[in-house]
Structure formats: structure tokens, C-alpha cells
Design a protein around this motif. Structure first.
Motif, mmCIF file in Angstrom:
data_model
loop_
_atom_site.group_PDB
_atom_site.id
_atom_site.type_symbol
_atom_site.label_atom_id
_atom_site.label_comp_id
_atom_site.label_asym_id
_atom_site.label_seq_id
_atom_site.Cartn_x
_atom_site.Cartn_y
_atom_site.Cartn_z
ATOM 1 N N PRO A 121 0.816 -1.224 0.000
ATOM 2 C CA PRO A 121 0.000 0.000 0.000
ATOM 3 C C PRO A 121 0.846 1.270 0.000
ATOM 4 C CG PRO A 121 -0.207 -1.201 2.093
ATOM 5 C CD PRO A 121 0.472 -2.105 1.145
ATOM 6 N N PHE A 122 1.999 1.225 0.674
ATOM 7 C CA PHE A 122 2.894 2.381 0.651
ATOM 8 C C PHE A 122 3.331 2.695 -0.777
ATOM 9 C CE2 PHE A 122 4.593 1.808 5.255
ATOM 10 C CZ PHE A 122 3.610 2.655 5.730
ATOM 11 N N TYR A 124 1.975 1.923 -3.709
ATOM 12 C CA TYR A 124 0.905 2.482 -4.542
ATOM 13 C C TYR A 124 0.658 3.952 -4.183
ATOM 14 C CZ TYR A 124 -0.575 -1.782 -6.954
ATOM 15 O OH TYR A 124 -0.628 -2.879 -7.779
ATOM 16 N N LEU A 125 0.726 4.248 -2.909
ATOM 17 C CA LEU A 125 0.551 5.628 -2.452
ATOM 18 C C LEU A 125 1.657 6.530 -3.004
ATOM 19 C CD1 LEU A 125 -0.994 7.608 -0.550
ATOM 20 C CD2 LEU A 125 0.601 6.925 1.257
ATOM 21 N N MET A 260 6.545 11.449 -2.631
ATOM 22 C CA MET A 260 5.195 10.902 -2.796
ATOM 23 C C MET A 260 4.289 11.905 -3.514
ATOM 24 S SD MET A 260 2.399 9.959 0.144
ATOM 25 C CE MET A 260 2.186 11.701 0.512
ATOM 26 N N SER A 264 2.794 11.195 -7.283
ATOM 27 C CA SER A 264 1.350 11.060 -7.485
ATOM 28 C C SER A 264 0.823 12.125 -8.446
ATOM 29 C CB SER A 264 0.608 11.141 -6.145
ATOM 30 O OG SER A 264 0.834 12.380 -5.502
#
Length: 466
Positions: A121-122, A124-125, A260, A264
Motif C-alpha cells: 500500500p505504501f 501504490y501511495l 510521494m 502522485s
């Protein structure tokens, strides 16, 4: 001479800062090679190179976070130890170092557990896509297992430099980086392990460096020696070290958050190519930032020791030397990037589309780096003088108050090219932060020196009366 740190208060300041800074800069450059060399090799793998490089890039926030926690303790405790040595209290300095080791070991266990449990999950974040998640997981799973070696190498090596053993501190990372450079092609290409091989080469190299650091700090050549009795946790002492290390911690942990945010946003506006380019840009930024931190590490023992010894003229000279070195270096690096963008980006990839895109983006992203040496010199001098709150504020200002909002605001304003707007956030934040930092530093530095001069005069008067 290395067995006696009195030279920090007697040797000519300019020569002394260079003597300590040059090995520290070389050490930082070599340390940077741990991740950069991995990316260079991975980026040139046939067919999968671009996706694999992007996959490694989305691991960057985790890697930066691991390093940040080493700085939280190491860069907070080392200046405190230097100040104690300047006051002649080596026993307290040794206790600080022992408690730092305890804190780093605990942090390593916690970080390893967190990353291994929540890695997917990290990632993908942090900007992974279906095309890149497999490569990211391959790398970070192995890297996380070596967290303890990263903590020990980065955190404890700062105590070697803080005592004046600059050459030994340089050897710490030199040994590890050479190991990494040699092992990378063996694991990646010869054994056909690809991204997994890059991660394995990295943690083996960090382990070698960690062993070197601990052996030296337990040996006879060091001024401060590791002792189990000094490792008994003193929570108040550890928290005071962490408070002073909060500024460099925030500088690095916010790099993780920034990575991050950048990834994103770029994935949204520019896709995997824009994220891959960001991996190259952050690698180039390391070429600028790591040597600047090396200059600061070289000047820190000089400034801290002489501030503790109340030799204020030497404190001034130390800062001026640091400022000249930092500003000069950042200007030269910025000029090289602007003149040779395509050559620099081609070092990290063989995919022509990625190279062309990154060469365009790097001129925007690095436009404000020419004056960044001022930010680093002022901020790290605050740390060397023990002013944790000021250093923390400046770290928060650039990254959290300015840069993160700009990453999301500028694409809403510059709608004609939203990808460019994301990259533009970096130089805009840099220029504003430098202006604020210099203004604050000039005011506080003058006030500090006047206060210290007055205190020194009062002490001299008391001695005469006695």
C-alpha cells in the motif's frame, strides 16, 4: 593529532574546515552512489529498463525515510557530543554516543517491521502503477531487511566525523560504496537478479560499512569509545538529541513526503514517463545536496567546538567558510545542469523518450538550486550552535509550508502545461525559502554572538575578582 581534538580550537579555521569538509564531501558523494549506481545500472537494462527504473523511483520515499531516522539521532547527538568535548566533558560526550546507538537499534527494528508489513500500500501511495509495482516490491522487500545496517552506518559514522576523524569517516562510506559498485553488476547482470540484485548489493555493502564503524568506535584510536554502560537508555538525553536532530530529520523525511507528492501528481498529469523522469531528477538533486551536507558536516565540529569553548571569532570564520564553499558549489552545479541537461540525464537511462523528457524537466526543476548553498549553510549553522527550533522551522518552511502546497496549486494556475507546473514548484519554493532563511539567520546570529561575548566578559571579570 587525531587522538586529541584540541586542534579544533587552535588550527587555522579555513584550513581546518577544508581538512574536515573535503573528506566529508567525498564521503557524502560516495554514500550517494549507493542508490544512484543502482539506478544507473537498472535504467540501462534492455527492454524493461524504463519501467524498472520507475519502480525503483517509487521506493525513494521509503529509502529517504529510513535515512531520515538515522539523521534524527546521528545529526542531533553528534553536535551535542562536540559541544561537550569543547567544554572538556568527554564523559558526557561518550554517554551521548552510547545512547545514540541504543536509539538507532530500536528505530531499526521498528522501521523494518513497518515497511515489511505495509510495503505494497505504501508503494501504490508513492506513485506505483500496475506496470511498476512488481519491480518496486522486488527492491524494497530486500532493502527493508537491511535497515539496521543503514541506521548504524549513517547514524554512528557522524560521531567519527564529529571527533575530527574526517578521513576515517570518509573511509566508512568509501568501503561500502566500492562494495556496492562491484556487487551491483554481479548480482544484476551476472546472476540475472535484476532489481532484486541491486537491493541485495546495497544492503551487503551497508553491512560492511556498519561493521567498520562499530569496530572503529570500539577501538583505541577514537577519542570517544563505545561502552555498554553508556548504552543504558537515558530518555531525557535521547529526546534532547532528537530535538536537535529534528531539523535534518524533517529535511529528509519531508523529502520522502515530497517524493510521494511529486510522483502522485506527475502520474496524474504525465504518466509513468514523468514519474521515471522524477527518479532521474531526484538522483541529480542528490548530487547537489549530498556534497552540501558534507561541507556542513566538515564545518559542524569546528563551529560547535569553538562555540562551546567561547572562541567566537573562530565561530564566525567557520560559518563564513561554510557559506563560501556551499554557495560556490551550488552555483557551479546549477550551471553544469543548465548547460548539459541531456548528457546528465542520459547517464541514468537508455530510453530516448525518457532522456528527452528528463532533459527538459531538469532545467525547470533545478532552476533555483544556484542559491541553495545559502539555505544549507545557515540552517546547519543553527544546528551546530544548538538552535533546534530555528533549524526545524526552516526545514518545515521550505518543504511543508511552501513546496507541498505549490505542487498542487501551480497546476491549477498554469493549466496550459500542468506537468511543467509540478516541476516548477521546486524552484519557486527554493527562492522564497532562501530569502526567509538568510533574513532570520543574520538577525539571530548577531544576537547570539553578542550574548556569548557578554557572558564571556562576565566570566573573565569573575576570574579577576577571584
Amino acid at each position: 593529532m587525531e587522538n586529541n581534538n584540541d586542534f579544533l580550537g587552535t588550527e587555522k579555521v579555513g584550513r581546518l574546515v577544508l581538512r574536515l569538509a573535503v573528506p566529508a564531501v567525498l564521503a557524502q558523494i560516495v554514500n550517494m552512489l549507493y542508490n544512484v549506481v543502482d539506478r544507473i545500472y537498472i535504467g540501462h537494462i534492455d527492454v524493461i529498463g524504463a519501467d524498472a527504473l520507475t519502480g525503483m523511483g517509487v521506493c525513494t520515499p521509503i529509502i529517504l525515510a529510513v535515512s531520515a531516522f538515522a539523521s534524527l539521532i546521528g545529526m542531533g547527538a553528534a553536535p551535542k557530543a562536540s559541544i561537550s568535548m569543547g567544554r572538556g566533558d568527554n564523559r558526557e560526550a561518550a554517554k551521548i554516543m552510547g545512547n545514540a546507538l541504543t536509539a538507532l537499534l530500536v528505530i531499526a527494528v521498528v522501521l523494518t517491521s513497518v515497511v515489511l508489513i505495509w510495503q505494497e500500500p505504501f508503494l501504490y501511495l508513492f506513485g506505483a502503477s500496475e506496470n511498476t509495482i512488481g519491480y518496486a516490491l522486488d527492491y524494497i522487500t530486500i532493502y527493508a531487511a537491511g535497515t539496521i545496517f543503514v541506521q548504524l552506518t549513517l547514524g554512528m559514522n557522524m560521531f567519527i566525523t564529529a571527533q575530527g576523524f574526517a578521513k576515517t569517516g570518509m573511509l566508512t562510506v568509501l568501503i561500502g560504496a566500492i562494495s556496492n559498485i562491484v556487487l551491483d553488476p554481479v548480482f544484476i547482470f551476472l546472476f540475472g537478479m535484476g532489481v532484486k540484485g541491486a537491493a541485495l548489493a546495497t544492503i551487503i555493502s551497508q553491512a560492511i560499512s556498519a561493521v567498520w564503524v562499530i569496530i572503529f568506535l570500539c577501538g583505541k584510536k577514537t577519542v570517544l569509545r563505545l561502552d555498554v554502560r553508556n548504552m543504558k537508555p537515558d530518555i531525557k538525553l535521547i529526546l534532547s538529541c532528537a530535538a536537535l536532530g529534528m531539523a535534518p530529520f524533517i529535511m529528509q523525511i519531508t523529502e520522502s513526503v515530497l517524493s510521494m507528492c511529486f510522483n502522485s501528481s506527475l502520474l496524474k498529469y504525465g504518466g509513468d514517463t514523468a514519474v521515471g523522469a522524477m527518479t532521474i531528477l531526484t538522483s541529480v538533486m542528490q548530487f547537489v545536496m549530498m556534497p552540501l551536507q558534507g561541507f556542513s558536516q566538515g564545518a559542524q565540529p569546528v563551529i560547535s567546538y569553538n562555540f562551546g569553548a567561547k572562541k567566537l571569532d573562530r565561530v564566525k570564520e567557520g560559518f563564513v567558510m561554510l557559506m563560501k564553499l556551499s554557495l560556490g558549489f551550488s552555483f557551479v552545479m546549477c550551471a553544469a545542469i543548465m548547460i548539459f541537461p541531456r548528457f546528465i540525464t542520459s547517464l541514468f537511462a537508455s530510453n530516448q523518450n525518457l532522456i528527452d523528457f528528463a532533459a527538459w524537466a531538469i532545467r525547470i526543476y533545478m532552476a533555483g538550486s544556484c542559491i541553495f548553498g545559502l539555505q544549507i549553510a545557515c540552517q546547519f549553522t543553527f544546528i551546530a550552535l544548538g538552535y533546534a527550533k530555528h533549524a526545524v522551522f526552516l526545514a518545515i518552511l521550505r518543504k511543508i509550508i511552501l513546496l507541498i502546497p505549490l505542487i498542487y496549486i501551480l497546476p491549477l494556475i498554469i493549466t496550459s502545461d500542468q506537468t511543467m507546473a509540478v516541476y516548477l514548484a521546486e524552484p519557486v519554493a527554493d527562492v522564497i525559502a532562501v530569502c526567509v532563511t538568510v533574513t532570520m539567520f543574520v538577525a539571530k546570529f548577531k544576537k547570539t554572538l553578542k550574548s556569548a561575548e557578554a557572558e564571556s566578559a562576565r566570566e573573565e571579570l569573575k576570574e579577576k575578582e577571584i
